[in-house]
Write a protein that holds these residues in place. Structure first.
Motif, PDB file in Angstrom:
ATOM      1  N   ILE A   1      49.578  50.852  26.847  1.00  0.00           N
ATOM      2  CA  ILE A   1      50.681  49.981  27.287  1.00  0.00           C
ATOM      3  C   ILE A   1      50.778  49.971  28.810  1.00  0.00           C
ATOM      4  N   ASP A   2      50.682  51.140  29.423  1.00  0.00           N
ATOM      5  CA  ASP A   2      50.733  51.210  30.891  1.00  0.00           C
ATOM      6  C   ASP A   2      49.570  50.455  31.515  1.00  0.00           C
ATOM      7  N   LEU A   3      48.400  50.526  30.897  1.00  0.00           N
ATOM      8  CA  LEU A   3      47.239  49.814  31.443  1.00  0.00           C
ATOM      9  C   LEU A   3      47.397  48.310  31.305  1.00  0.00           C
ATOM     10  N   LEU A   4      47.966  47.858  30.202  1.00  0.00           N
ATOM     11  CA  LEU A   4      48.184  46.424  30.038  1.00  0.00           C
ATOM     12  C   LEU A   4      49.282  45.906  30.954  1.00  0.00           C
ATOM     13  N   ASP A   5      50.242  46.742  31.282  1.00  0.00           N
ATOM     14  CA  ASP A   5      51.320  46.329  32.180  1.00  0.00           C
ATOM     15  C   ASP A   5      50.897  46.312  33.644  1.00  0.00           C
ATOM     16  N   ASP A   6      49.711  46.800  33.953  1.00  0.00           N
ATOM     17  CA  ASP A   6      49.234  46.863  35.338  1.00  0.00           C
ATOM     18  C   ASP A   6      47.986  45.987  35.467  1.00  0.00           C
ATOM     19  N   PRO A   7      48.126  44.699  35.757  1.00  0.00           N
ATOM     20  CA  PRO A   7      46.933  43.835  35.867  1.00  0.00           C
ATOM     21  C   PRO A   7      46.040  44.201  37.037  1.00  0.00           C
ATOM     22  N   HIS A   8      46.574  44.906  38.024  1.00  0.00           N
ATOM     23  CA  HIS A   8      45.751  45.306  39.164  1.00  0.00           C
ATOM     24  C   HIS A   8      44.610  46.221  38.716  1.00  0.00           C
ATOM     25  N   GLU A   9      44.902  47.161  37.812  1.00  0.00           N
ATOM     26  CA  GLU A   9      43.856  48.057  37.328  1.00  0.00           C
ATOM     27  C   GLU A   9      42.804  47.294  36.532  1.00  0.00           C
ATOM     28  N   ILE A  10      43.225  46.324  35.736  1.00  0.00           N
ATOM     29  CA  ILE A  10      42.259  45.537  34.965  1.00  0.00           C
ATOM     30  C   ILE A  10      41.360  44.735  35.889  1.00  0.00           C
ATOM     31  N   ARG A  11      41.906  44.185  36.945  1.00  0.00           N
ATOM     32  CA  ARG A  11      41.076  43.432  37.895  1.00  0.00           C
ATOM     33  C   ARG A  11      40.130  44.334  38.658  1.00  0.00           C
ATOM     34  N   ARG A  12      40.533  45.554  38.908  1.00  0.00           N
ATOM     35  CA  ARG A  12      39.612  46.490  39.557  1.00  0.00           C
ATOM     36  C   ARG A  12      38.432  46.818  38.656  1.00  0.00           C
ATOM     37  N   ILE A  13      38.664  46.837  37.346  1.00  0.00           N
ATOM     38  CA  ILE A  13      37.536  47.021  36.423  1.00  0.00           C
ATOM     39  C   ILE A  13      36.612  45.808  36.461  1.00  0.00           C
ATOM     40  N   CYS A  14      37.193  44.612  36.570  1.00  0.00           N
ATOM     41  CA  CYS A  14      36.379  43.393  36.556  1.00  0.00           C
ATOM     42  C   CYS A  14      35.496  43.263  37.788  1.00  0.00           C
ATOM     43  N   ILE A  15      35.984  43.666  38.959  1.00  0.00           N
ATOM     44  CA  ILE A  15      35.205  43.483  40.193  1.00  0.00           C
ATOM     45  C   ILE A  15      34.270  44.647  40.462  1.00  0.00           C
ATOM     46  N   MET A  16      34.236  45.635  39.594  1.00  0.00           N
ATOM     47  CA  MET A  16      33.364  46.784  39.826  1.00  0.00           C
ATOM     48  C   MET A  16      31.904  46.348  39.731  1.00  0.00           C
ATOM     49  N   GLY A  17      31.133  46.667  40.760  1.00  0.00           N
ATOM     50  CA  GLY A  17      29.727  46.276  40.813  1.00  0.00           C
ATOM     51  C   GLY A  17      29.491  44.877  41.321  1.00  0.00           C
ATOM     52  N   ARG A  18      30.527  44.159  41.703  1.00  0.00           N
ATOM     53  CA  ARG A  18      30.385  42.804  42.221  1.00  0.00           C
ATOM     54  C   ARG A  18      30.837  42.752  43.677  1.00  0.00           C
ATOM     55  N   ASN A  19      30.409  41.717  44.345  1.00  0.00           N
ATOM     56  CA  ASN A  19      30.767  41.515  45.749  1.00  0.00           C
ATOM     57  C   ASN A  19      32.113  40.790  45.815  1.00  0.00           C
ATOM     58  N   CYS A  20      33.129  41.481  45.311  1.00  0.00           N
ATOM     59  CA  CYS A  20      34.465  40.901  45.258  1.00  0.00           C
ATOM     60  C   CYS A  20      35.482  41.917  45.764  1.00  0.00           C
ATOM     61  N   THR A  21      36.598  41.412  46.224  1.00  0.00           N
ATOM     62  CA  THR A  21      37.696  42.247  46.696  1.00  0.00           C
ATOM     63  C   THR A  21      39.013  41.698  46.150  1.00  0.00           C
ATOM     64  N   LEU A  22      40.035  42.536  46.227  1.00  0.00           N
ATOM     65  CA  LEU A  22      41.376  42.145  45.793  1.00  0.00           C
ATOM     66  C   LEU A  22      42.288  42.019  47.004  1.00  0.00           C
ATOM     67  N   ASP A  23      43.008  40.916  47.070  1.00  0.00           N
ATOM     68  CA  ASP A  23      43.966  40.733  48.154  1.00  0.00           C
ATOM     69  C   ASP A  23      45.151  41.678  47.952  1.00  0.00           C
ATOM     70  N   ARG A  24      45.509  42.411  48.979  1.00  0.00           N
ATOM     71  CA  ARG A  24      46.581  43.393  48.857  1.00  0.00           C
ATOM     72  C   ARG A  24      47.944  42.750  48.655  1.00  0.00           C
ATOM     73  N   LEU A  25      48.143  41.573  49.200  1.00  0.00           N
ATOM     74  CA  LEU A  25      49.444  40.919  49.107  1.00  0.00           C
ATOM     75  C   LEU A  25      49.592  40.143  47.804  1.00  0.00           C
ATOM     76  N   SER A  26      48.671  39.239  47.532  1.00  0.00           N
ATOM     77  CA  SER A  26      48.755  38.402  46.330  1.00  0.00           C
ATOM     78  C   SER A  26      48.042  38.983  45.131  1.00  0.00           C
ATOM     79  N   ASP A  27      47.204  40.013  45.328  1.00  0.00           N
ATOM     80  CA  ASP A  27      46.447  40.663  44.249  1.00  0.00           C
ATOM     81  C   ASP A  27      45.503  39.681  43.563  1.00  0.00           C
ATOM     82  N   ASN A  28      45.005  38.729  44.309  1.00  0.00           N
ATOM     83  CA  ASN A  28      44.042  37.775  43.776  1.00  0.00           C
ATOM     84  C   ASN A  28      42.633  38.228  44.100  1.00  0.00           C
ATOM     85  N   MET A  29      41.692  37.838  43.237  1.00  0.00           N
ATOM     86  CA  MET A  29      40.289  38.184  43.452  1.00  0.00           C
ATOM     87  C   MET A  29      39.659  37.226  44.450  1.00  0.00           C
TER      88      MET A  29
END
Length: 454
Positions: free
Chosen positions: A298-326
């Motif tokens: 439940i805590d993991l589903l309530d935190d989309p930031h952690e899920i996006r960090r899993i998605c960008i792992m191994g890719r040339n992507c970053t997360l915006d600190r303000l908007s949390d967009n990829m």
């Protein structure tokens, strides 16, 4: 000009000395404080002039910026220049003329990381390494090598350290930039982009995880469908192994508890009650583990930031600190990462439902066991009440008989009462004792009934 104040308040004076040696560009006066004057010169008043010996002022030179610099400042600048030259020579000897300050800082960090205090033994972990192609190997890795290869910090390894299994019993799934740390019961693993390290591989959780992960990495089992990223395969295999173990344990306990619930109302033996106690303890432990795993999901589903960090792992992507967009350098990678984010959410929702089902069933069985314990307690209480009623009746009868025994004891004394000469005295006394005891018993019994004690 130079003004020199006198040392004593009564001898305060100002000595003005011309210094023609200074260059005109200086434009400043040098002030000198005189030592305490001898008693013979105490008559000098304010404003008086004293003959002074010739004082040679420090030679002032002109610096690079056009201001006057004394000899001490020049010496300091020379020392700083020598130190700078020595540092440049050392830098040229180590890395040539192209060495920079960043390389020097990197070298100092490398030296600090390789330093180990004497007398402290560095822990070495024995783990199984599974590659993304399915190759498995056993290796021993030190803590420093683990931190360098995975990019983790020392505090991150606490959740997967096998030596801290008593302290870190809560399930956790920590996402870092280059690794995912899994702590699910007896399973402790670190999943990276193309490999996973399993620490407690001989534990039941580690064996179950390996039995599920290796077939999933076999290309023959993909059936032509798109392959998931390796880190997602590891996370899914870990969740499946954990939930399957909980479900298997529940399936093993459930029929045993059902049998006890059918037997217990009619058979209240020590063996049956002990089995109920052990089953209840197992259900409490199972419900606690399932509840902790459910809360983690439940805590993991309530935190989309952690899920996006899993998605960008191994890719040339970053997360915006303000908007949390990829933000990805390649638009296709961003699209793939967004699709994987939805798949991860659906995956977690699926295992959350299974975990909730397991937790709910364990709680229902536990409630049934507790209700059975309550009914057993009520049954035992009713039996104790019946025993208490019988004991009370026996005590009342004993009391009435004791009164008759008292009368008999009185007549049994070897004293003359003139009744022993009559033949009818024995039968009259015996009949009176029996009638009195019975009448007393019924009187006490009626009193207890009226007071609702029986």
């Amino acid at each position: 000009m130079a003004s020199v104040p006198l040392s004593s308040p009564s001898q305060s004076g100002l000595l003005v000395l011309p210094f023609p040696l200074l260059q005109p560009a200086v434009g400043a006066c040098l002030r000198y404080r005189l030592p305490r004057l001898p008693p013979g010169l105490s008559s000098v008043r304010k404003g008086g002039l004293l003959p002074l010996p010739l004082l040679v002022p420090p030679r002032a030179v002109e610096g690079n910026d056009g201001r006057a610099v004394t000899k001490e400042e020049v010496e300091d600048e020379e020392e700083e220049g020598e130190v700078t030259k020595e540092g440049e020579e050392d830098t040229q000897e180590r890395g040539g003329t192209g060495a920079t300050k960043e390389e020097a800082a990197r070298g100092s960090e490398r030296f600090a990381a390789d330093y180990i205090p004497l007398g402290i033994r560095e822990p070495v972990y024995e783990a199984i390494e599974v590659r993304s192609n399915g190759r498995m190997s056993t290796k021993k890795i030190s803590r420093r090598q683990l931190l360098k290869s995975s990019g983790l910090r020392l505090r991150d390894t606490r959740s997967v350290d096998p030596s801290l299994w008593l302290m870190n019993s809560m399930p956790s799934l920590l996402v870092r930039e280059q690794a995912i740390l899994l702590n699910l019961g007896s399973l402790r693993a670190i999943a990276m982009y193309e490999r996973v390290l399993i620490f407690n591989y001989n534990s039941p959780g580690g064996k179950a995880f390996l039995g599920l992960l290796l077939p999933r990495l076999n290309p023959r089992n993909i059936n032509g469908g798109p392959a998931m990223p390796f880190q997602l395969e590891v996370v899914e295999a870990a969740l499946i192994s954990r939930i399957q173990r909980l479900e298997q344990r529940l399936m093993k306990i459930e029929p045993h508890v059902a049998t006890l619930l059918e037997v217990l109302p009619n058979r209240l033996t020590a063996d049956v009650l002990e089995q109920l106690r052990l089953s209840k303890q197992a259900l409490v432990e199972l419900g606690s583990r399932a509840g902790d795993l459910k809360q983690m999901l439940i805590d993991l589903l309530d935190d989309p930031h952690e899920i996006r960090r899993i998605c960008i792992m191994g890719r040339n992507c970053t997360l915006d600190r303000l908007s949390d967009n990829m933000e990805c350098s390649v638009p296709l990678e961003k699209q793939i990462a967004e699709e994987e984010e939805e798949e991860i959410e659906m995956l977690l929702e699926n295992y959350l439902q299974r975990c909730e089902s397991c937790h709910g069933q364990a709680e229902r069985l536990l409630d049934s066991a507790r209700e059975m314990e309550d009914s057993i307690a009520v049954n035992l209480s009713s039996r104790r009440l019946e025993v208490s009623r019988v004991e009370l009746l026996l005590q009342v009868g004993t009391f009435c008989v004791a009164i008759g025994a008292l009368i008999a004891g009185i007549f049994g004394m070897n004293l003359k009462s003139y009744l022993e000469t009559n033949a009818w005295a024995f039968w009259a006394t015996t009949g009176g004792i029996v009638v009195g005891a019975v009448a007393g018993f019924f009187l006490v019994y009626s009193y207890l009934k009226v007071r609702k004690i029986l």
